[in-house]
Design a protein around this motif. Structure first.
Motif, PDB file in Angstrom:
ATOM      1  N   LEU A 400       0.843  -1.209   0.000  1.00  0.00           N
ATOM      2  CA  LEU A 400       0.000   0.000   0.000  1.00  0.00           C
ATOM      3  C   LEU A 400       0.873   1.252   0.000  1.00  0.00           C
ATOM      4  N   ARG A 401       1.946   1.195   0.757  1.00  0.00           N
ATOM      5  CA  ARG A 401       2.846   2.350   0.802  1.00  0.00           C
ATOM      6  C   ARG A 401       3.472   2.579  -0.573  1.00  0.00           C
ATOM      7  N   ARG A 402       3.959   1.493  -1.184  1.00  0.00           N
ATOM      8  CA  ARG A 402       4.575   1.624  -2.513  1.00  0.00           C
ATOM      9  C   ARG A 402       3.616   2.269  -3.512  1.00  0.00           C
ATOM     10  N   ARG A 403       2.348   1.869  -3.444  1.00  0.00           N
ATOM     11  CA  ARG A 403       1.370   2.398  -4.406  1.00  0.00           C
ATOM     12  C   ARG A 403       1.195   3.908  -4.269  1.00  0.00           C
ATOM     13  N   ARG A 408       9.994   8.201  -7.928  1.00  0.00           N
ATOM     14  CA  ARG A 408      11.409   8.586  -7.966  1.00  0.00           C
ATOM     15  C   ARG A 408      11.670   9.772  -8.893  1.00  0.00           C
ATOM     16  N   ASP A 409      10.861   9.891  -9.951  1.00  0.00           N
ATOM     17  CA  ASP A 409      11.135  10.944 -10.942  1.00  0.00           C
ATOM     18  C   ASP A 409      10.286  12.195 -10.704  1.00  0.00           C
ATOM     19  N   ALA A 410       9.664  12.287  -9.532  1.00  0.00           N
ATOM     20  CA  ALA A 410       8.735  13.403  -9.301  1.00  0.00           C
ATOM     21  C   ALA A 410       9.372  14.604  -8.598  1.00  0.00           C
ATOM     22  N   TYR A 411      10.665  14.513  -8.307  1.00  0.00           N
ATOM     23  CA  TYR A 411      11.313  15.605  -7.563  1.00  0.00           C
ATOM     24  C   TYR A 411      11.761  16.706  -8.505  1.00  0.00           C
ATOM     25  N   TYR A 426      11.983   6.713  -1.577  1.00  0.00           N
ATOM     26  CA  TYR A 426      11.302   5.988  -0.502  1.00  0.00           C
ATOM     27  C   TYR A 426      11.193   4.499  -0.818  1.00  0.00           C
ATOM     28  N   PHE A 427      11.204   4.170  -2.105  1.00  0.00           N
ATOM     29  CA  PHE A 427      11.144   2.758  -2.504  1.00  0.00           C
ATOM     30  C   PHE A 427      12.389   2.025  -2.016  1.00  0.00           C
ATOM     31  N   GLU A 428      13.532   2.672  -2.213  1.00  0.00           N
ATOM     32  CA  GLU A 428      14.798   2.038  -1.863  1.00  0.00           C
ATOM     33  C   GLU A 428      14.926   1.853  -0.344  1.00  0.00           C
ATOM     34  N   THR A 429      14.589   2.898   0.429  1.00  0.00           N
ATOM     35  CA  THR A 429      14.719   2.762   1.889  1.00  0.00           C
ATOM     36  C   THR A 429      13.736   1.709   2.409  1.00  0.00           C
ATOM     37  N   LEU A 430      12.555   1.662   1.810  1.00  0.00           N
ATOM     38  CA  LEU A 430      11.589   0.616   2.207  1.00  0.00           C
ATOM     39  C   LEU A 430      12.177  -0.770   1.931  1.00  0.00           C
ATOM     40  N   ASP A 431      12.729  -0.950   0.742  1.00  0.00           N
ATOM     41  CA  ASP A 431      13.293  -2.258   0.396  1.00  0.00           C
ATOM     42  C   ASP A 431      14.464  -2.623   1.310  1.00  0.00           C
ATOM     43  N   MET A 432      15.292  -1.621   1.613  1.00  0.00           N
ATOM     44  CA  MET A 432      16.417  -1.884   2.520  1.00  0.00           C
ATOM     45  C   MET A 432      15.918  -2.368   3.879  1.00  0.00           C
ATOM     46  N   ALA A 433      14.886  -1.702   4.373  1.00  0.00           N
ATOM     47  CA  ALA A 433      14.370  -2.063   5.696  1.00  0.00           C
ATOM     48  C   ALA A 433      13.689  -3.430   5.663  1.00  0.00           C
ATOM     49  N   LEU A 434      12.942  -3.696   4.588  1.00  0.00           N
ATOM     50  CA  LEU A 434      12.257  -4.994   4.482  1.00  0.00           C
ATOM     51  C   LEU A 434      13.271  -6.130   4.476  1.00  0.00           C
ATOM     52  N   LYS A 435      14.344  -5.907   3.741  1.00  0.00           N
ATOM     53  CA  LYS A 435      15.362  -6.942   3.620  1.00  0.00           C
ATOM     54  C   LYS A 435      16.093  -7.134   4.958  1.00  0.00           C
ATOM     55  N   PHE A 638      14.995  17.284   3.567  1.00  0.00           N
ATOM     56  CA  PHE A 638      13.948  16.278   3.772  1.00  0.00           C
ATOM     57  C   PHE A 638      14.514  14.879   3.977  1.00  0.00           C
ATOM     58  N   PRO A 639      15.080  14.627   5.159  1.00  0.00           N
ATOM     59  CA  PRO A 639      15.481  13.255   5.480  1.00  0.00           C
ATOM     60  C   PRO A 639      14.236  12.371   5.468  1.00  0.00           C
ATOM     61  N   SER A 640      14.440  11.121   5.146  1.00  0.00           N
ATOM     62  CA  SER A 640      13.295  10.205   5.103  1.00  0.00           C
ATOM     63  C   SER A 640      13.795   8.814   5.450  1.00  0.00           C
ATOM     64  N   GLY A 641      12.859   7.907   5.622  1.00  0.00           N
ATOM     65  CA  GLY A 641      13.298   6.556   5.923  1.00  0.00           C
ATOM     66  C   GLY A 641      12.156   5.623   6.201  1.00  0.00           C
ATOM     67  N   CYS A 642      12.540   4.418   6.550  1.00  0.00           N
ATOM     68  CA  CYS A 642      11.562   3.387   6.881  1.00  0.00           C
ATOM     69  C   CYS A 642      12.058   2.629   8.112  1.00  0.00           C
ATOM     70  N   HIS A 643      11.223   2.557   9.105  1.00  0.00           N
ATOM     71  CA  HIS A 643      11.557   1.831  10.329  1.00  0.00           C
ATOM     72  C   HIS A 643      10.624   0.624  10.472  1.00  0.00           C
ATOM     73  N   ILE A 644      11.179  -0.493  10.874  1.00  0.00           N
ATOM     74  CA  ILE A 644      10.369  -1.701  11.065  1.00  0.00           C
ATOM     75  C   ILE A 644      10.626  -2.269  12.459  1.00  0.00           C
ATOM     76  N   ALA A 645       9.541  -2.491  13.182  1.00  0.00           N
ATOM     77  CA  ALA A 645       9.641  -3.040  14.532  1.00  0.00           C
ATOM     78  C   ALA A 645       9.007  -4.427  14.556  1.00  0.00           C
ATOM     79  N   GLU A 646       9.640  -5.321  15.285  1.00  0.00           N
ATOM     80  CA  GLU A 646       9.041  -6.640  15.501  1.00  0.00           C
ATOM     81  C   GLU A 646       8.953  -6.871  17.007  1.00  0.00           C
TER      82      GLU A 646
END
Lengths: 789, 159
Positions: A400-403, A408-411, A426-435, A638-646
């Protein structure tokens, strides 16, 4: 690049003094003839102040003087000012009631200052305070924003009906309503962002001193921004001209926002020192800090998100009540407005957003910026509602977030809430965090935990920050009463070593190292050849200080400007010495060379020539190598990122164990990766603290603070936290010379939503109040047993 | 009412005349000028004031100076040999186990006591031991690493 340049994990220059007990914090300092101040504080949340009898106390041993609000008022001392003017929806300016340093006529929160006792020792001042009789007439108090706006509730100020400071909005109401009208699904959520106490480990302290011979007032104080204190206290409170007022912030033991603000005690000791012509020192104890340091957060929010059938966000409507506390602290008014609602687009392309914020006075400690300041609150709203929407729509939360991510080309990407994001991925940071979090492996871990009788959940949050505050013209148009430049002076000494005078202030961030790395990188020096000087208005040209992750992005940019000027002037000197055209001079690795030849002069030789020249182009160039710059940012960063908690929850006890926490962040270029990781760790601990441990609680009837010490306010301990997995993705900031974005607040911004998304995921519930204490979690698991009890 | 209180601090015999209510931390900071030992709370929770009394870590805010009379006290100022850091101090620097530096003296003194008991420390053991030391800057991650490394270095120095 030198081995100590940009990008290297250089060990910190400041560590030796801190590790050997040689740091100089304000309370470590003592001035000749110094006396001690103790501040008598209100035990009531709300009361008329009908009289103060100091006769017995004045005769106490060692007592030099006792002053009350009336004494300061008689001297024409002004109230503590608020630095940002917010206008309500109807165009009216916010209600700005007076905030005298010592209360006059009424006290409005437990801890409000009533009198100052000055004695030869701290103990004598404290003893004397017990002999003061204050005639209070108690009034009913109100501490919760939901209560304070209701009819018939206690009113803090006659000039602020219904305790309303302002009723503000941002965004396009009509467009948002239209978006909801065509929605396939609307997700609704009610959220509380719990009140926090910043709790820097060094309690605040202030020493006032007055020199009769020169008429100079000096204030030593625990501040993140000594020039701001000089400006506010000098111009608005004590009416002292700046050439007669020096403010020094020496080593400062953490701030997290709470040491930005101009506090009453700073004005009290500065004023009293001149009054009695002796230095006066005040140091807070921790109990006092709980009832006087500005608190953070404290929002109550209703939010609705409109989506089409594919989960594409169409509109977001957010209504927030923000608790201001009893008075407006220095930057309090901008936190739930321009630092909050402007971030509600998050990392998404939501086309229509409308935010309404009511700021409310209550009988509590003033609320102001605390690590993240508005951005954690915004992220909490956006990421909790997005996660909830994913569950309601049956779409994987990552998908849902990806959608909805900004492509990437909108800046540069213009949001509907005033900001223009310059870069990100944001796609890349999400993928990094998921992995890194092995997101795909979660079901296996959940099943394994279930066999042990434990309940597992996983939750994520993406975030965007607006840091590096900020373009002065922009913030000025939004109500900021000061510009937000930063300065740096680079003084090259005759033998080639360098002192940098910066308006940024380090209180844990390690600027003495990272700023030195930038100098080392640019000039080809070692960090030991560079000293970073900060925290003293007599030494630094000017500065707005350190907050909002702005030091490197704004202060660092000013530093680069000055370094460029130094290098350019050096080229002129080198051209003269090398008898070449300035255009042919190159500077690299600390050497000026004539292009295409082996003719060279070292940086040290140029510096020597600049100061003690025998052979110098004196007709065309002034001697000296000392450059100052003021940098005004072109945009926010504009720092950004993705955090994942378990999390793993024990259903028998309700205890939540954070078993894994992953942070993938984009801070732009990184100057010192070791320090950046440390900043992320610290931010995460505070964000996780908000989600699992910390909550500032007032008794709803009496207005007494129930969490007033470390025995009641649950500070995260070492055994409450896991090791963190952190990774960084780099997209450069496009508008500052270093390409940096800032990293100080990220952890505190992303973590609360990630943790709460994990807990609600584990328990299969929509929401749970923060902090998710064992009691709350247990009750969520056992609703029937709760009802029965 | 004041009286002289004597003890050995960082290898030196010292005496200061103090009130009976004077805490050891006040004795160190205000009477001896050893301001490396900090006060971060008033409920004996934060551990910024940890020093060693007769070789064991204690919270110097929770003991009266008179109770330490005749004892041997080591503070953070007594740990390094000149400009050479103690292995635990060096480990904190190497692993970025400090930021603002305020909790650091207490952390280091507490860690040295732990490391004197055991040099091969698990992450869990370190985290449990730090129950009485609060840090607001680091999230403990690097403090834990530093203490494990510092303890190992102290262990091999002894061996």
């Amino acid at each position: 690049m030198s081995a100590q340049g940009i990008g290297e994990p250089v060990r910190r220059k400041e560590d030796f003094r801190f590790l050997t007990g040689q740091g100089t914090y304000t309370d470590d300092m003592n001035r000749p003839g110094q006396l001690y101040a103790y501040i008598l504080r209100s035990p009531h949340a709300h009361a008329e102040l009908n009289g103060i009898d100091i006769s017995k106390a004045q005769a106490g041993p060692g007592v030099e003087a006792i002053f009350s609000g009336k004494d300061m008022e008689a001297d024409g001392v002004g109230g503590l000012p608020c630095g940002w003017l917010i206008h309500s929806k109807d165009g009216s300016p916010m209600n700005e009631p007076p905030h005298p340093p010592l209360a006059v006529g009424r006290v409005r929160h437990v801890g409000d200052s009533v009198a100052v006792i000055i004695a030869a020792t701290r103990e004598q001042a404290k003893d004397a305070a017990e002999l003061i009789k204050v005639d209070y007439k108690e009034l009913p108090a109100v501490v919760a924003v939901e209560d304070a706006t209701k009819a018939g509730k206690p009113q803090l100020f006659d000039a602020a009906p219904n305790n309303l400071c302002y009723d503000w909005h941002l965004g396009d109401k009509a467009a948002t309503e239209a978006a909801f009208a065509k929605a396939h699904h609307v997700t609704k959520i009610d959220l509380v962002n719990n009140r926090l106490v910043p709790n820097a480990m060094e309690p605040r302290s202030a020493i006032g001193e007055y020199d009769r011979a020169t008429g100079l007032h000096t204030l030593y104080t625990t501040s993140q921004n000594p020039h701001v204190i000089r400006l506010l206290m000098g111009a608005f409170v004590l009416h002292l001209p700046e050439h007669k007022l020096r403010v020094v912030a020496p080593d400062v033991g953490g701030g997290f926002g709470s040491k930005i603000f101009h506090y009453a005690e700073e004005a009290i000791v500065t004023w009293a020192a001149a009054k009695i012509q002796k230095p006066v020192k005040w140091t807070s104890d921790r109990s006092e800090a709980f009832i006087t340091d500005a608190h953070g957060r404290d929002h109550v929010t209703h939010a609705e998100l409109a989506m089409d059938k594919d989960g594409k966000f169409l509109g977001l409507h957010v209504q927030t009540l923000a608790n201001m506390g009893a008075y407006l602290s220095t930057f309090s008014s901008c936190v739930p407005t321009y630092l909050y609602a402007t971030l509600l687009a998050g990392t998404y392309t939501t086309p229509a957003i409308y935010a309404e914020v009511k700021a409310i006075f209550t009988n509590t400690v003033p609320v102001d910026a605390y690590r993240g300041a508005g951005r954690p609150e915004a992220t909490y709203v956006v990421e909790r509602i997005v996660e909830t929407a994913a569950r309601e729509m049956g779409i994987d939360p990552a998908e849902l977030r990806r959608r909805n991510f900004v492509p990437r080309d909108a800046y540069p990407y213009q949001t509907p809430v005033a900001l223009q994001y310059d870069s990100g991925d944001y796609f890349e940071t999400l993928d990094m965090a998921l992995k890194a979090s092995d997101y795909l492996g979660f079901p296996g871990r959940r099943d394994e935990a279930a066999k042990r009788g434990k309940i597992r959940g996983i939750g994520m949050a993406t975030y965007i920050e607006a840091c590096g505050i900020a373009p002065s013209a922009v913030v000025g148009s939004l109500g900021a009463r000061a510009a937000l430049y930063e300065t740096a002076q680079v003084r090259v000494h005759p033998t080639g070593s360098v002192s940098v005078f910066t308006g940024s202030h380090q209180h844990g961030q390690g600027h003495e190292t990272t700023f030195a790395q930038i100098v080392a990188d640019k000039l080809g020096l070692t960090v030991d050849q560079v000293d970073i000087v900060h925290g003293d208005t007599d030494k630094i040209p000017f500065g707005l200080g350190t907050y909002g992750s702005r030091s490197l992005a704004v202060g660092g940019s000013a530093l680069v400007m000055s370094l460029d000027k130094v290098i350019a002037k050096g080229k002129k000197i080198a051209a003269h010495l090398l008898e070449a055209s300035e255009a042919d001079i190159e500077f690299k690795d600390g050497k000026y060379t004539v292009a295409g030849t082996d003719k060279a002069k070292t940086f040290g030789e140029i510096a020597m020539t600049a100061y003690v020249p025998h052979n110098y182009p004196i007709e065309e160039l002034e001697p000296g190598l000392d450059e100052t710059s003021f940098y005004d940012p072109k945009n926010f960063t504009f720092p950004s990122g993705c955090h994942i908690a378990e999390v793993e929850i024990d259903p028998e006890t309700g205890v939540v164990k954070l078993v894994n926490f992953t942070a993938a962040d984009d801070f732009g270029r990184i100057v010192n990766p070791m320090i950046v990781e440390g900043q992320v760790h610290g931010g995460l601990a505070q964000g996780i603290g908000q989600a699992l441990h910390e909550g500032c609680i007032y008794d709803r009837e009496s207005g007494q603070l129930l969490t007033g010490s470390y025995m009641d306010y649950d500070m995260p301990r070492a055994d409450d936290l896991p090791n963190f997995q952190v990774a960084t993705n780099v997209t450069l900031c496009t508008h500052n010379p270093l390409g940096v974005k800032g990293c100080g607040e990220a952890g505190a911004i992303g973590a609360p939503a990630a943790v709460m998304n994990a807990i609600t995921h584990a328990l299969g519930i929509k929401d749970l109040l923060m902090p998710a204490t064992p009691q709350r979690v247990w009750q969520a698991i056992n609703p029937m047993r709760q009802a029965a009890e | 009412m004041t009286s002289p209180v004597s003890m050995t601090v960082n290898g030196k015999a010292v005496t200061a005349t103090v009130e009976p209510r004077t805490l050891l931390v006040q004795y160190l900071r205000e009477h001896l000028g050893l301001t490396g030992t900090h006060v971060g709370c008033d409920t004996s929770q934060c551990g910024a004031c940890v020093v060693h009394l007769d070789g064991k870590s204690i919270k110097s805010c929770t003991i009266l100076a008179v109770q330490a009379a005749g004892g041997t006290v080591t503070t953070i100022e007594g740990l390094a040999k000149g400009s050479e850091l103690h292995p635990m101090q060096a480990a904190f620097r190497e692993h970025h186990g400090l930021q603002c530096g305020f909790c650091t003296p207490g952390m280091v003194m507490s860690a040295v006591d732990l490391a004197q008991r055991k040099s091969d420390l698990s992450e869990h053991e370190v985290r449990e031991w730090l129950e009485g030391n609060i840090c607001r800057c680091t999230g403990y991650h690097n403090i834990v690493k530093a203490i494990q490394a510092g303890a190992a270095a102290m262990g091999s120095a002894k061996a």
